[in-house]
Scaffold this active site. Structure first.
Site, PDB file in Angstrom:
ATOM      1  N   PHE A  12       0.835  -1.196   0.000  1.00 44.00           N
ATOM      2  CA  PHE A  12       0.000   0.000   0.000  1.00 44.00           C
ATOM      3  C   PHE A  12       0.871   1.247   0.000  1.00 44.00           C
ATOM      4  CE2 PHE A  12       0.815  -1.144   4.390  1.00 44.00           C
ATOM      5  CZ  PHE A  12       1.091   0.065   5.013  1.00 44.00           C
ATOM      6  N   CYS A  13       0.258   2.366  -0.416  1.00 43.31           N
ATOM      7  CA  CYS A  13       0.912   3.675  -0.389  1.00 43.31           C
ATOM      8  C   CYS A  13      -0.180   4.731  -0.296  1.00 43.31           C
ATOM      9  CB  CYS A  13       1.798   3.878  -1.616  1.00 43.31           C
ATOM     10  SG  CYS A  13       0.909   3.793  -3.182  1.00 43.31           S
ATOM     11  N   THR A  14       0.163   5.986  -0.475  1.00 47.28           N
ATOM     12  CA  THR A  14      -0.800   7.065  -0.245  1.00 47.28           C
ATOM     13  C   THR A  14      -1.989   7.008  -1.200  1.00 47.28           C
ATOM     14  OG1 THR A  14       1.009   8.477   0.510  1.00 47.28           O
ATOM     15  CG2 THR A  14      -1.083   9.552  -0.003  1.00 47.28           C
ATOM     16  N   ILE A  26      -4.154   4.529   0.543  1.00 41.75           N
ATOM     17  CA  ILE A  26      -4.622   4.852   1.897  1.00 41.75           C
ATOM     18  C   ILE A  26      -5.763   5.866   1.856  1.00 41.75           C
ATOM     19  CG2 ILE A  26      -3.918   5.796   4.130  1.00 41.75           C
ATOM     20  CD1 ILE A  26      -0.994   4.969   3.251  1.00 41.75           C
TER      21      ILE A  26
END
Length: 243
Positions: free
Chosen positions: A174-176, A203
């Site tokens: 996952f990332c922003t 996210i």
């Protein structure tokens, strides 16, 4: 009230400079602000402005790039999050210095926010945060591994030094907003990792669509504008304001 649109799309963009020039000419005298990157591998940006300007901008990107509204992360803010308008031609829309070229159009399996908790809770899954250390220090998912990354370009080296495909059968990343973990998932598949998943919309979409009482997120989410960071309450409030 300013509408903020965060987006990206990996696709073969044949003439990034021509699209860059068209966008600049179309929006230079509007209230649109923010940065959009254009490269042969696609587009990536976060833009803010009036609802009318954002709608006009996204309509053009849909026509030129096939960017669907459902893939855009929206929020609102009462203060301008950007001061200038920038359209930049780049070699990559997200820099990733791997030894061999990465094909970002062949990523891992998307996981919607509604299905993320079950995957993240699986004890056989390596939950991997692909963001930089200054981001992970203020918030991440419960149980996530947070590699000590100064930049996203460090991710490839960390993977080759710390992980083995045969010993890590399932990875969830996952990332922003989704762009880093999508490109990283393609890289890990090329290395031979058998099952690689990544959070669709990142996210930001998870925080917007998940009830705080059901969330596995701890802390705040760093964002790249003058708001600095957001959390469940911020995004859900913005969603209600838009309604």
């Amino acid at each position: 009230m300013y509408t903020v649109a965060a987006f990206y799309r990996f696709f073969a963009l044949s003439d990034p400079q021509a699209l860059r020039d068209e966008l600049h000419q179309t929006f230079v005298n509007t209230d649109l602000r923010g940065t959009t990157l254009l490269a042969p591998e696609g587009i990536n940006g976060t833009m803010a402005g009036s609802q009318e300007s954002i709608d006009r901008f996204l309509t053009l990107l849909d026509e030129r790039c096939g960017l669907e509204r459902s893939e855009v992360k929206f929020s609102t803010t009462e203060t301008p999050p950007f001061r200038r308008l920038k359209f930049k031609r780049k070699r990559e829309i997200i820099t990733f210095r791997a030894e061999n070229p990465v094909d970002p159009t062949r990523p891992g399996t998307y996981v919607d926010p509604a299905d993320w908790n079950a995957l993240a809770a699986d004890p056989n899954v390596l939950l991997l945060d692909t963001r930089n250390t200054y981001e992970t220090e203020i918030g991440t998912f419960a149980g996530a591994v947070t590699p000590p990354l100064n930049t996203f370009s460090d991710f490839a080296t960390w993977v080759t030094e710390h992980l083995e495909p045969t010993q890590t059968p399932k990875v969830a990343m996952f990332c922003t907003g989704g762009i880093r973990c999508e490109k990283a998932s393609a890289y890990m598949l090329q290395l031979g990792f058998p099952e690689v998943y990544h959070l669709r919309g990142g996210i930001l979409r998870y925080l917007q669509e998940t009830q705080p009482s059901e969330s596995r997120w701890n802390g705040d989410c760093y964002i790249f504008d003058e708001r600095v960071a957001v959390n469940h309450d911020d995004l859900r409030l913005e969603e209600q304001t838009e309604d």
